[in-house]
Scaffold this active site. Structure first.
Site, PDB file in Angstrom:
ATOM      1  N   HIS A  95     -44.492  25.174  60.566  1.00 44.90           N
ATOM      2  CA  HIS A  95     -45.410  25.969  61.294  1.00 44.90           C
ATOM      3  C   HIS A  95     -44.776  26.917  62.307  1.00 44.90           C
ATOM      4  O   HIS A  95     -43.364  26.953  62.511  1.00 44.90           O
ATOM      5  CB  HIS A  95     -46.187  25.020  62.234  1.00 44.90           C
ATOM      6  CG  HIS A  95     -45.718  24.123  63.080  1.00 44.90           C
ATOM      7  ND1 HIS A  95     -44.973  24.535  64.272  1.00 44.90           N
ATOM      8  CD2 HIS A  95     -45.621  22.742  62.934  1.00 44.90           C
ATOM      9  CE1 HIS A  95     -44.664  23.089  64.630  1.00 44.90           C
ATOM     10  NE2 HIS A  95     -45.037  22.346  64.099  1.00 44.90           N
ATOM     11  N   GLN A  98     -37.309  13.465  73.162  1.00 48.66           N
ATOM     12  CA  GLN A  98     -36.104  13.565  72.023  1.00 48.66           C
ATOM     13  C   GLN A  98     -35.180  14.541  72.517  1.00 48.66           C
ATOM     14  O   GLN A  98     -33.897  14.351  71.956  1.00 48.66           O
ATOM     15  CB  GLN A  98     -36.934  14.054  70.805  1.00 48.66           C
ATOM     16  CG  GLN A  98     -36.078  14.490  69.645  1.00 48.66           C
ATOM     17  CD  GLN A  98     -36.627  14.942  68.312  1.00 48.66           C
ATOM     18  OE1 GLN A  98     -37.014  14.083  67.615  1.00 48.66           O
ATOM     19  NE2 GLN A  98     -37.044  16.009  68.185  1.00 48.66           N
ATOM     20  N   SER A 157     -48.067  21.194  65.584  1.00 48.67           N
ATOM     21  CA  SER A 157     -47.334  20.085  65.205  1.00 48.67           C
ATOM     22  C   SER A 157     -47.717  19.916  63.768  1.00 48.67           C
ATOM     23  O   SER A 157     -48.765  20.133  63.394  1.00 48.67           O
ATOM     24  CB  SER A 157     -48.036  18.795  65.940  1.00 48.67           C
ATOM     25  OG  SER A 157     -47.920  17.561  65.383  1.00 48.67           O
ATOM     26  N   HIS A 187     -41.709  25.572  64.436  1.00 45.76           N
ATOM     27  CA  HIS A 187     -40.370  25.473  63.708  1.00 45.76           C
ATOM     28  C   HIS A 187     -39.731  26.956  63.608  1.00 45.76           C
ATOM     29  O   HIS A 187     -38.525  26.867  63.705  1.00 45.76           O
ATOM     30  CB  HIS A 187     -40.569  24.685  62.362  1.00 45.76           C
ATOM     31  CG  HIS A 187     -40.927  23.436  62.370  1.00 45.76           C
ATOM     32  ND1 HIS A 187     -42.435  23.145  61.815  1.00 45.76           N
ATOM     33  CD2 HIS A 187     -40.579  22.074  62.771  1.00 45.76           C
ATOM     34  CE1 HIS A 187     -42.666  21.886  61.897  1.00 45.76           C
ATOM     35  NE2 HIS A 187     -41.469  21.305  62.574  1.00 45.76           N
ATOM     36  N   ASP A 235     -41.077  18.088  71.838  1.00 44.27           N
ATOM     37  CA  ASP A 235     -40.666  16.626  71.973  1.00 44.27           C
ATOM     38  C   ASP A 235     -39.743  16.471  72.951  1.00 44.27           C
ATOM     39  O   ASP A 235     -38.202  16.141  72.870  1.00 44.27           O
ATOM     40  CB  ASP A 235     -40.084  16.478  70.700  1.00 44.27           C
ATOM     41  CG  ASP A 235     -41.230  16.410  69.513  1.00 44.27           C
ATOM     42  OD1 ASP A 235     -42.071  15.618  69.356  1.00 44.27           O
ATOM     43  OD2 ASP A 235     -41.079  17.517  68.634  1.00 44.27           O
TER      44      ASP A 235
END
Ligand code: AMP
Length: 278
Positions: free
Chosen positions: A30, A150, A182, A33, A147
């Site tokens: 999406h 992460q 997401s 990214h 994230d």
């Protein structure tokens, strides 16, 4: 854009494209990214994107088998965003002979928040990144603030293993409603998708509490959880808490830059989001 389907494809490409800018993903791409790909292009290095649904970061009762996959559609999107190559590894390329990689024990903070709800998740993320960084030797790697925990894990991994990689963390891309983009939003019904923006709205409200002078982290976390659960489509809040923005320790009184992180469930879907405060 070049498609790389094997380790030998990857190695051939790397001989002419040393130390690329690297964007690891699990596909079902999406605009979040694609924003990482656009940032990667700004380095003027060749841009390599990986698409690999990494089995070791999913728990036994999670959505590994159901995770959305769309290799052809993803490749089109990446080509339009200007990626130079896309790597589709096989499981065996990442875990030769099924073996795990020698990643040191993760700091205890990665067993909290997402790590507490998803035991083993960050261990799996560290595994796949160890392999990617070793194979690819990227100059820069791009991750999303979406994230947050992460991104801190990646920072730790780079330092702990002395990878010569610069980490860039890009802002969260959102729908107009505020909902963080997401791949898992594909699981939401139309009604759930409308309701899902309650999560980001609750985080914004938590930030406003800080801005008007609230420093008690517990009060802010509770206000966020209460706000999420006001929406009847949300069935549970896994956590809503304030953590130190750099070390991710849970804080009780906000003094240093902090991040308000939350995870909640709507129907069968689990959503996470965060906002920086302080
Ligand atoms: P995933 O495919 O979910 O593993 O995500 C791949 C990368 O994209 C990770 O670094 C994510 O943090 C990042 N990402 C996912 N969603 C967003 C978003 N809405 N905005 C910015 N980056 C994102």
């Amino acid at each position: 854009m070049i498609h790389l389907h094997s380790l030998s494809d990857l190695r051939d490409w790397l001989t002419k494209n040393h130390n690329p800018a690297f964007v690891p993903t699990m596909g079902a791409l999406h605009n979040g990214h694609l924003s990482l790909v656009r940032s990667a292009k700004e380095t003027l290095k060749p841009v390599l994107v990986s698409i690999f649904v990494n089995p070791t970061q999913f728990g036994p009762n999670e959505d590994f088998a159901a995770y959305p996959r769309d290799d052809a559609g993803d490749a089109e999107k990446l080509a339009s965003a200007g990626a130079d190559a896309v790597f589709f590894p096989q499981r065996e390329d990442i875990y030769p002979n099924g073996k795990m990689h020698p990643v040191p024990a993760l700091p205890s903070v990665f067993a909290e928040a997402e790590g507490a709800i998803r035991p083993g998740h960050f261990g799996g993320v560290a595994q796949v990144l160890y392999r990617f960084f070793s194979l690819i030797q990227p100059s820069t790697a791009f991750f999303g603030q979406k994230d947050y925990q992460q991104a801190l894990l990646v920072k730790w991994l780079i330092e702990a293993l002395s990878f010569d990689v610069r980490l860039v963390v890009c802002p969260t891309v959102r729908e107009e409603s505020g909902l963080a983009m997401s791949s898992r939003n594909a699981y939401l019904s139309t009604e759930e998708k409308d309701a899902a923006s309650t999560l980001s709205a609750a985080l914004e409200q938590g930030k406003r509490l800080y801005e008007v002078g609230e420093r008690d982290a517990g009060h802010i976390g509770k206000a966020v959880a209460d706000e999420i659960l006001q929406n009847p489509l949300f069935t549970a809040v896994d956590y809503a808490e304030v953590r130190d923005a750099e070390h991710f320790e849970k804080v009780s009184w906000i003094i240093n830059p902090a991040v308000l992180v939350a995870a909640a469930r709507i129907g069968k879907t689990r959503l996470i989001d965060n906002i920086l405060i302080g």
